[in-house]
Write a protein that holds these residues in place. Structure first.
Motif, PDB file in Angstrom:
ATOM      1  N   ASP A  11     -30.757  20.848  38.865  1.00  0.00           N
ATOM      2  CA  ASP A  11     -31.243  20.903  40.378  1.00  0.00           C
ATOM      3  C   ASP A  11     -31.255  22.054  40.665  1.00  0.00           C
ATOM      4  O   ASP A  11     -30.278  23.005  39.855  1.00  0.00           O
ATOM      5  CB  ASP A  11     -30.476  19.638  41.363  1.00  0.00           C
ATOM      6  N   ASP A  12     -31.931  22.541  41.358  1.00  0.00           N
ATOM      7  CA  ASP A  12     -31.941  23.761  41.982  1.00  0.00           C
ATOM      8  C   ASP A  12     -30.603  24.283  42.988  1.00  0.00           C
ATOM      9  O   ASP A  12     -30.323  24.940  43.315  1.00  0.00           O
ATOM     10  CB  ASP A  12     -33.616  24.864  42.000  1.00  0.00           C
ATOM     11  N   GLU A  13     -30.507  22.959  43.978  1.00  0.00           N
ATOM     12  CA  GLU A  13     -29.113  22.854  44.433  1.00  0.00           C
ATOM     13  C   GLU A  13     -28.073  22.969  44.219  1.00  0.00           C
ATOM     14  O   GLU A  13     -27.763  21.664  43.596  1.00  0.00           O
ATOM     15  CB  GLU A  13     -29.669  21.926  45.726  1.00  0.00           C
ATOM     16  N   PRO A  14     -27.197  23.580  43.793  1.00  0.00           N
ATOM     17  CA  PRO A  14     -25.498  23.070  43.410  1.00  0.00           C
ATOM     18  C   PRO A  14     -25.359  21.823  44.436  1.00  0.00           C
ATOM     19  O   PRO A  14     -24.180  21.562  43.460  1.00  0.00           O
ATOM     20  CB  PRO A  14     -24.779  24.616  43.545  1.00  0.00           C
ATOM     21  N   ILE A  15     -25.471  22.361  45.112  1.00  0.00           N
ATOM     22  CA  ILE A  15     -24.712  20.369  46.131  1.00  0.00           C
ATOM     23  C   ILE A  15     -25.364  19.007  45.856  1.00  0.00           C
ATOM     24  O   ILE A  15     -24.779  18.396  45.561  1.00  0.00           O
ATOM     25  CB  ILE A  15     -24.948  20.605  47.692  1.00  0.00           C
ATOM     26  N   ALA A  16     -26.341  19.288  44.773  1.00  0.00           N
ATOM     27  CA  ALA A  16     -26.871  18.094  44.674  1.00  0.00           C
ATOM     28  C   ALA A  16     -26.852  18.057  43.536  1.00  0.00           C
ATOM     29  O   ALA A  16     -26.471  16.253  42.936  1.00  0.00           O
ATOM     30  CB  ALA A  16     -28.589  18.361  44.881  1.00  0.00           C
ATOM     31  N   LEU A  17     -25.977  18.397  42.349  1.00  0.00           N
ATOM     32  CA  LEU A  17     -25.689  18.701  41.070  1.00  0.00           C
ATOM     33  C   LEU A  17     -23.997  18.062  41.360  1.00  0.00           C
ATOM     34  O   LEU A  17     -23.768  17.252  39.966  1.00  0.00           O
ATOM     35  CB  LEU A  17     -25.603  20.079  40.184  1.00  0.00           C
ATOM     36  N   ASP A  18     -23.294  18.387  42.124  1.00  0.00           N
ATOM     37  CA  ASP A  18     -21.790  18.059  42.507  1.00  0.00           C
ATOM     38  C   ASP A  18     -22.181  16.747  42.952  1.00  0.00           C
ATOM     39  O   ASP A  18     -21.526  15.891  42.591  1.00  0.00           O
ATOM     40  CB  ASP A  18     -21.078  18.729  43.593  1.00  0.00           C
ATOM     41  N   VAL A  19     -23.026  16.527  43.514  1.00  0.00           N
ATOM     42  CA  VAL A  19     -23.144  14.880  43.903  1.00  0.00           C
ATOM     43  C   VAL A  19     -23.579  13.685  42.659  1.00  0.00           C
ATOM     44  O   VAL A  19     -22.851  12.895  42.343  1.00  0.00           O
ATOM     45  CB  VAL A  19     -23.997  14.687  44.791  1.00  0.00           C
ATOM     46  N   VAL A  20     -24.469  14.302  41.653  1.00  0.00           N
ATOM     47  CA  VAL A  20     -24.741  13.825  40.453  1.00  0.00           C
ATOM     48  C   VAL A  20     -23.567  13.829  39.637  1.00  0.00           C
ATOM     49  O   VAL A  20     -22.859  12.537  38.865  1.00  0.00           O
ATOM     50  CB  VAL A  20     -25.662  14.504  39.306  1.00  0.00           C
ATOM     51  N   ARG A  21     -22.981  14.622  39.566  1.00  0.00           N
ATOM     52  CA  ARG A  21     -21.887  14.563  38.479  1.00  0.00           C
ATOM     53  C   ARG A  21     -20.352  13.769  38.893  1.00  0.00           C
ATOM     54  O   ARG A  21     -19.296  13.124  38.213  1.00  0.00           O
ATOM     55  CB  ARG A  21     -20.680  16.143  38.828  1.00  0.00           C
ATOM     56  N   ALA A  22     -20.650  13.981  40.390  1.00  0.00           N
ATOM     57  CA  ALA A  22     -19.400  13.161  41.080  1.00  0.00           C
ATOM     58  C   ALA A  22     -19.598  11.510  40.743  1.00  0.00           C
ATOM     59  O   ALA A  22     -19.226  10.477  39.917  1.00  0.00           O
ATOM     60  CB  ALA A  22     -19.034  12.793  42.883  1.00  0.00           C
ATOM     61  N   HIS A  23     -20.726  11.251  40.724  1.00  0.00           N
ATOM     62  CA  HIS A  23     -21.488   9.972  40.511  1.00  0.00           C
ATOM     63  C   HIS A  23     -21.278   9.055  38.825  1.00  0.00           C
ATOM     64  O   HIS A  23     -20.517   8.353  38.778  1.00  0.00           O
ATOM     65  CB  HIS A  23     -22.675   9.194  41.411  1.00  0.00           C
ATOM     66  N   ALA A  24     -21.679   9.927  38.380  1.00  0.00           N
ATOM     67  CA  ALA A  24     -21.505  10.118  36.618  1.00  0.00           C
ATOM     68  C   ALA A  24     -19.973  10.445  36.434  1.00  0.00           C
ATOM     69  O   ALA A  24     -19.981   9.300  35.629  1.00  0.00           O
ATOM     70  CB  ALA A  24     -21.825  11.508  35.925  1.00  0.00           C
ATOM     71  N   ASP A  25     -18.752  11.031  36.627  1.00  0.00           N
ATOM     72  CA  ASP A  25     -17.670  10.966  36.814  1.00  0.00           C
ATOM     73  C   ASP A  25     -17.264   9.303  36.848  1.00  0.00           C
ATOM     74  O   ASP A  25     -15.760   9.057  35.921  1.00  0.00           O
ATOM     75  CB  ASP A  25     -16.520  11.694  37.309  1.00  0.00           C
ATOM     76  N   LYS A  26     -17.491   8.814  37.170  1.00  0.00           N
ATOM     77  CA  LYS A  26     -17.187   7.312  37.695  1.00  0.00           C
ATOM     78  C   LYS A  26     -18.284   6.088  36.703  1.00  0.00           C
ATOM     79  O   LYS A  26     -17.319   4.837  36.774  1.00  0.00           O
ATOM     80  CB  LYS A  26     -17.628   6.878  39.357  1.00  0.00           C
ATOM     81  N   VAL A  27     -18.844   6.073  35.988  1.00  0.00           N
ATOM     82  CA  VAL A  27     -19.062   5.768  34.895  1.00  0.00           C
ATOM     83  C   VAL A  27     -19.068   5.578  33.930  1.00  0.00           C
ATOM     84  O   VAL A  27     -18.945   6.440  33.298  1.00  0.00           O
ATOM     85  CB  VAL A  27     -21.155   5.839  35.734  1.00  0.00           C
ATOM     86  N   PRO A  28     -18.266   4.722  33.376  1.00  0.00           N
ATOM     87  CA  PRO A  28     -18.052   5.189  31.758  1.00  0.00           C
ATOM     88  C   PRO A  28     -18.466   5.154  30.626  1.00  0.00           C
ATOM     89  O   PRO A  28     -18.508   5.641  29.708  1.00  0.00           O
ATOM     90  CB  PRO A  28     -16.876   3.283  31.786  1.00  0.00           C
ATOM     91  N   PHE A  29     -19.903   4.887  30.755  1.00  0.00           N
ATOM     92  CA  PHE A  29     -21.527   4.972  29.995  1.00  0.00           C
ATOM     93  C   PHE A  29     -22.114   6.472  30.268  1.00  0.00           C
ATOM     94  O   PHE A  29     -22.745   6.038  29.014  1.00  0.00           O
ATOM     95  CB  PHE A  29     -21.531   3.514  29.662  1.00  0.00           C
ATOM     96  N   LEU A  30     -21.230   6.906  30.652  1.00  0.00           N
ATOM     97  CA  LEU A  30     -22.401   8.324  31.160  1.00  0.00           C
ATOM     98  C   LEU A  30     -21.023   9.394  30.644  1.00  0.00           C
ATOM     99  O   LEU A  30     -19.451   9.524  30.831  1.00  0.00           O
ATOM    100  CB  LEU A  30     -22.451   8.486  32.831  1.00  0.00           C
ATOM    101  N   ASP A  31     -21.631  10.371  29.653  1.00  0.00           N
ATOM    102  CA  ASP A  31     -21.259  11.782  29.688  1.00  0.00           C
ATOM    103  C   ASP A  31     -22.343  13.027  30.010  1.00  0.00           C
ATOM    104  O   ASP A  31     -22.997  12.982  28.579  1.00  0.00           O
ATOM    105  CB  ASP A  31     -20.937  11.171  27.661  1.00  0.00           C
TER     106      ASP A  31
END
Length: 232
Positions: A11-31
């Motif tokens: 994503d060209d927007e760092p804030i949008a990437l922060d959202v995806v990263r925060a969500h992914a950190d909560k999902v145990p089966f996502l690396d």
């Protein structure tokens, strides 16, 4: 057995990437291996790394997400992320697995991630589709992970449900019908207008109630025959 999906987000927007990263950190089966603000750099990364799933913005400079997905082809599953709903049809024409509209709520993100897990894990030896071993429910402003292996029963209390795990309970605002859609039917069954139970946690079946641990759960007559068939 598949335990984690290797992912990247673009994503060209760092804030949008922060959202995806925060969500992914909560999902145990996502690396989540890497995030990129530049799609060209992401393509170079994919030439040397095997990635199962890509969270991909559509409206980016130089190389759009739609163009990127065409280049990647079927090497990785793609979940599009965008603020523009008009791109949805084009996304699905490219065989995208899902389409997340910004701002992305965690519950919707988890549904899409679980769809990817089921697609890549494939069915088990009995032909049953693979599922994540967890679901997430909202408790106030937080999302709480519920282990399906530890979940004993779900009880309806007015407009709320209690998810009773071994040694832990979680209260969430949800209907019992929504819980039934979330839980795997091969493991859980509704036995009363206010109760869903884990079949492998039932210790005793009586005429009008079940015993799960030290708890007696009411059993409606309309569900009794089906229950007896399923536990045979």
């Amino acid at each position: 057995m598949l335990t984690q999906l290797r992912c990247i987000a673009i994503d060209d927007e760092p804030i949008a990437l922060d959202v995806v990263r925060a969500h992914a950190d909560k999902v145990p089966f996502l690396d989540l291996r890497r995030t990129f603000v530049n799609a060209i750099e992401a393509l170079a990364f994919l030439k040397t790394e095997t990635i199962d799933l890509i969270f991909l913005d559509i409206n980016m400079p130089d190389l759009t997400g739609l163009d990127f997905a065409q280049v990647v082809g079927n090497r990785s599953l793609v979940i599009f992320t965008t603020a523009y709903p008009e791109y949805a049809l084009q996304g699905f024409e490219l065989s995208a697995l899902d389409y997340l509209l910004k701002p992305i709520a965690f519950g919707r993100f988890f549904q899409a991630a679980n769809k990817a897990y089921e697609r890549l894990a494939g069915p088990d030896k009995n032909g049953t589709p693979a599922r994540s071993p967890y679901v997430f429910v909202k408790d106030g402003y937080d999302w709480v992970r519920i282990s399906l292996a530890e979940l004993q029963y779900v009880e309806s209390e007015g407009n709320y449900l209690t998810f009773q795990e071994t040694g832990k309970k979680t209260l969430t605002r949800m209907t019992i019908g929504e819980a039934m859609e979330m839980l795997p039917a091969e493991q859980f069954m509704r036995v009363h207008k206010s109760y869903i139970v884990a079949l492998d946690r039932i210790e005793k079946i009586e005429r009008h109630q079940l015993t799960i641990g030290k708890v007696q759960v009411p059993l409606s007559g309309s569900y009794r025959d089906e229950l007896l068939e399923r536990v045979k």
